[in-house]
Design an enzyme around this catalytic site. Structure first.
Site, PDB file in Angstrom:
ATOM      1  N   CYS A 167       0.813  -1.226   0.000  1.00 13.49           N
ATOM      2  CA  CYS A 167       0.000   0.000   0.000  1.00 13.49           C
ATOM      3  C   CYS A 167       0.840   1.266   0.000  1.00 13.49           C
ATOM      4  O   CYS A 167       0.334   2.347  -0.298  1.00 13.49           O
ATOM      5  CB  CYS A 167      -0.949   0.010   1.190  1.00 13.49           C
ATOM      6  N   HIS A 188      -3.079   7.593   2.652  1.00 13.63           N
ATOM      7  CA  HIS A 188      -3.537   6.283   2.197  1.00 13.63           C
ATOM      8  C   HIS A 188      -4.930   6.015   2.768  1.00 13.63           C
ATOM      9  O   HIS A 188      -5.186   6.222   3.953  1.00 13.63           O
ATOM     10  CB  HIS A 188      -2.537   5.220   2.672  1.00 13.63           C
ATOM     11  N   ASN A 226      -9.871   0.073   0.757  1.00 14.32           N
ATOM     12  CA  ASN A 226      -8.411   0.184   0.623  1.00 14.32           C
ATOM     13  C   ASN A 226      -7.993  -0.424  -0.719  1.00 14.32           C
ATOM     14  O   ASN A 226      -8.027  -1.644  -0.894  1.00 14.32           O
ATOM     15  CB  ASN A 226      -7.764  -0.553   1.796  1.00 14.32           C
TER      16      ASN A 226
HETATM   17  N1  COA Z   1     -17.740  -7.542  11.052  1.00 11.95           N
HETATM   18  C1  COA Z   1     -18.158  -7.753  12.313  1.00 11.95           C
HETATM   19  N2  COA Z   1     -17.326  -8.016  13.330  1.00 11.95           N
HETATM   20  C2  COA Z   1     -16.018  -8.034  13.048  1.00 11.95           C
HETATM   21  C3  COA Z   1     -15.501  -7.823  11.756  1.00 11.95           C
HETATM   22  C4  COA Z   1     -16.437  -7.585  10.742  1.00 11.95           C
HETATM   23  N3  COA Z   1     -16.066  -7.351   9.468  1.00 11.95           N
HETATM   24  N4  COA Z   1     -14.167  -7.912  11.804  1.00 11.95           N
HETATM   25  C5  COA Z   1     -13.830  -8.162  13.069  1.00 11.95           C
HETATM   26  N5  COA Z   1     -14.949  -8.253  13.829  1.00 11.95           N
HETATM   27  C6  COA Z   1     -15.064  -8.503  15.228  1.00 11.95           C
HETATM   28  C7  COA Z   1     -13.849  -9.188  15.788  1.00 11.95           C
HETATM   29  O1  COA Z   1     -13.949 -10.577  15.555  1.00 11.95           O
HETATM   30  C8  COA Z   1     -13.933  -8.830  17.246  1.00 11.95           C
HETATM   31  O2  COA Z   1     -14.878  -9.692  17.859  1.00 11.95           O
HETATM   32  P1  COA Z   1     -14.559 -10.309  19.305  1.00 11.95           P
HETATM   33  O3  COA Z   1     -14.422  -9.129  20.205  1.00 11.95           O
HETATM   34  O4  COA Z   1     -15.756 -11.148  19.531  1.00 11.95           O
HETATM   35  O5  COA Z   1     -13.282 -11.058  19.110  1.00 11.95           O
HETATM   36  C9  COA Z   1     -14.554  -7.443  17.229  1.00 11.95           C
HETATM   37  O6  COA Z   1     -15.160  -7.282  15.938  1.00 11.95           O
HETATM   38  C10 COA Z   1     -13.562  -6.326  17.439  1.00 11.95           C
HETATM   39  O7  COA Z   1     -12.455  -6.601  16.625  1.00 11.95           O
HETATM   40  P2  COA Z   1     -11.219  -5.700  16.627  1.00 11.95           P
HETATM   41  O8  COA Z   1     -10.128  -6.364  15.851  1.00 11.95           O
HETATM   42  O9  COA Z   1     -10.936  -5.215  18.010  1.00 11.95           O
HETATM   43  O10 COA Z   1     -11.754  -4.464  15.809  1.00 11.95           O
HETATM   44  P3  COA Z   1     -10.989  -3.158  15.523  1.00 11.95           P
HETATM   45  O11 COA Z   1     -11.716  -2.024  16.097  1.00 11.95           O
HETATM   46  O12 COA Z   1      -9.515  -3.286  15.806  1.00 11.95           O
HETATM   47  O13 COA Z   1     -11.133  -3.060  13.943  1.00 11.95           O
HETATM   48  C11 COA Z   1      -9.936  -3.438  11.914  1.00 11.95           C
HETATM   49  C12 COA Z   1     -10.598  -4.078  13.117  1.00 11.95           C
HETATM   50  C13 COA Z   1      -9.418  -4.535  11.017  1.00 11.95           C
HETATM   51  C14 COA Z   1     -10.967  -2.622  11.171  1.00 11.95           C
HETATM   52  C15 COA Z   1      -8.793  -2.516  12.409  1.00 11.95           C
HETATM   53  O14 COA Z   1      -7.965  -3.221  13.290  1.00 11.95           O
HETATM   54  C16 COA Z   1      -7.957  -1.988  11.297  1.00 11.95           C
HETATM   55  O15 COA Z   1      -8.417  -1.230  10.480  1.00 11.95           O
HETATM   56  N6  COA Z   1      -6.649  -2.332  11.256  1.00 11.95           N
HETATM   57  C17 COA Z   1      -5.767  -1.866  10.223  1.00 11.95           C
HETATM   58  C18 COA Z   1      -6.030  -2.666   8.978  1.00 11.95           C
HETATM   59  C19 COA Z   1      -5.448  -2.045   7.746  1.00 11.95           C
HETATM   60  O16 COA Z   1      -5.593  -0.869   7.521  1.00 11.95           O
HETATM   61  N7  COA Z   1      -4.795  -2.870   6.925  1.00 11.95           N
HETATM   62  C20 COA Z   1      -4.219  -2.466   5.711  1.00 11.95           C
HETATM   63  C21 COA Z   1      -3.021  -1.650   5.948  1.00 11.95           C
HETATM   64  S1  COA Z   1      -2.369  -1.066   4.452  1.00 11.95           S
END
Ligand code: COA
Length: 320
Positions: free
Chosen positions: A112, A247, A277
């Site tokens: 990315c 980004h 993304n």
């Molecule tokens: N729909 C519903 N629930 C979801 C889900 C979805 N699409 N994805 C994850 N969950 C759940 C998880 O399983 C977790 O459940 P649990 O508490 O029962 O285990 C809960 O939601 C919270 O998950 P968590 O990982 O704490 O959420 P978050 O607030 O950290 O958000 C991301 C998750 C992936 C959106 C976030 O971590 C993120 O954006 N990270 C960076 C990713 C990124 O940008 N990658 C590319 C970089 S170039």
């Protein structure tokens, strides 16, 4: 010599997949995706479309906007982590399709962050006096590498391409400073394990695996650091910048930095709600839309910044 951006272009595939569409195939909801990421829909390529197809359509538009002929190009850099094939490169496929007979072409692999890395390399070639006319493209089709049963990743990504044409100028405009950096020790947090020489038969799977929390922590810091470092290199203050184009991965990452730097919201370009993304395409796609919306004008100071797998991060300051 400076590398001036004299044309931009972008392309996204026509198929729209909404959050509600995803909620039909995986345990998620429009509400969860919108509140945790800001994404409402994304574009998805069909099975016959590869990264070079998107790259070609974006590049054609950028060339048209620039007024250059493909034969004027001396170098083509394509940032991608979803190339059509391991080789030939997307750059070479694109060179052939454009008929850019005099250009050298190769791909840049920085996921990315790829567009910011490729732009910094292109600018360095121009500043060194090696080339005058360079095409830089970011193109990715990461939806082809999603595990559609993994709600942690499949809701985040979309496909697209963006391109810029650079021309050498002796004016004080174009890329004023570049900063790129890598954190290989964090590579394990965002991985495509299968398909490379470690696992040519893809026994480990050809799907994106991600530790979302670790990537989130890295991304916030990377965005902050890259913006501060690239501005310091150009001796420009945050307040002087007209538009930030970060980004487009997650609105919460962007909001964190907007608040931390106390930036007016209208100075931070966001289109991730429509595309998710799009990896290496995200920054040039957003730039092209900002140009079309007249948010970038002559003399505007803009900061392009990104972060991604590797882990990698980087930024460029551009005076339009
Ligand atoms: N729909 C519903 N629930 C979801 C889900 C979805 N699409 N994805 C994850 N969950 C759940 C998880 O399983 C977790 O459940 P649990 O508490 O029962 O285990 C809960 O939601 C919270 O998950 P968590 O990982 O704490 O959420 P978050 O607030 O950290 O958000 C991301 C998750 C992936 C959106 C976030 O971590 C993120 O954006 N990270 C960076 C990713 C990124 O940008 N990658 C590319 C970089 S170039």
């Amino acid at each position: 010599m400076r590398a001036q951006i004299i044309g931009t272009g972008s392309f996204v595939p026509p198929k729209v997949v909404t959050n509600d569409d995803l909620a039909k195939i995986v345990d998620t909801s429009d509400e969860w995706i919108r509140t945790r990421t800001g994404i409402r829909e994304r574009r998805v390529t069909d099975e016959n479309t590869a990264a070079s197809d998107l790259a070609f359509l974006a590049a054609e538009k950028a060339l048209k906007a620039s007024g250059l002929d493909p034969n004027d190009l001396e170098l083509i850099l394509v940032a991608t982590c979803s190339p059509d094939t391991l080789f030939p490169s997307v750059g070479c496929i694109l060179q052939d399709r454009l008929g850019a007979k005099h250009a050298a072409a190769f791909d840049v692999s920085a996921a990315c962050s790829g567009f910011n890395f490729a732009l910094s390399a292109a600018a360095a070639y121009i500043e060194a006096g090696k080339y005058k006319n360079v095409l830089v493209v970011g193109a990715d089709t990461l939806t082809k590498y999603l595990d559609w049963t993994d709600r942690n990743t499949c809701v985040l990504f979309g496909d697209g391409a963006g391109a810029v044409v650079l021309k050498a100028t002796d004016e004080e405009r174009g890329v004023l400073s570049s900063f790129i950096s890598s954190r290989g020790e964090g590579g394990k947090y965002l991985v495509m394990p299968g398909g490379g020489s470690r696992d040519p038969e893809e026994k480990m799977g050809r799907f994106i695996r991600m530790d979302g929390k670790e990537v989130f922590k890295f991304a916030v810091k990377a965005l902050e650091d890259s913006i501060l470092k690239v501005l310091a290199l150009a001796n420009i203050s945050l307040a002087e910048v007209d538009l930030f184009i970060p980004h487009q991965a997650n609105i919460r990452i962007i909001d964190h930095v907007t608040k931390k730097f106390n930036l007016p919201e209208e100075k931070v370009y966001v289109n991730l709600m429509r595309y998710g993304n799009t990896s290496a395409a995200s920054v040039p796609l957003a730039l092209d839309e900002a140009v079309a919306e007249n948010k970038v004008k002559k003399d505007s100071l803009i900061v392009l910044s990104g972060f991604g797998a590797g882990l990698t991060y980087g930024a460029n300051v551009v005076r339009w």
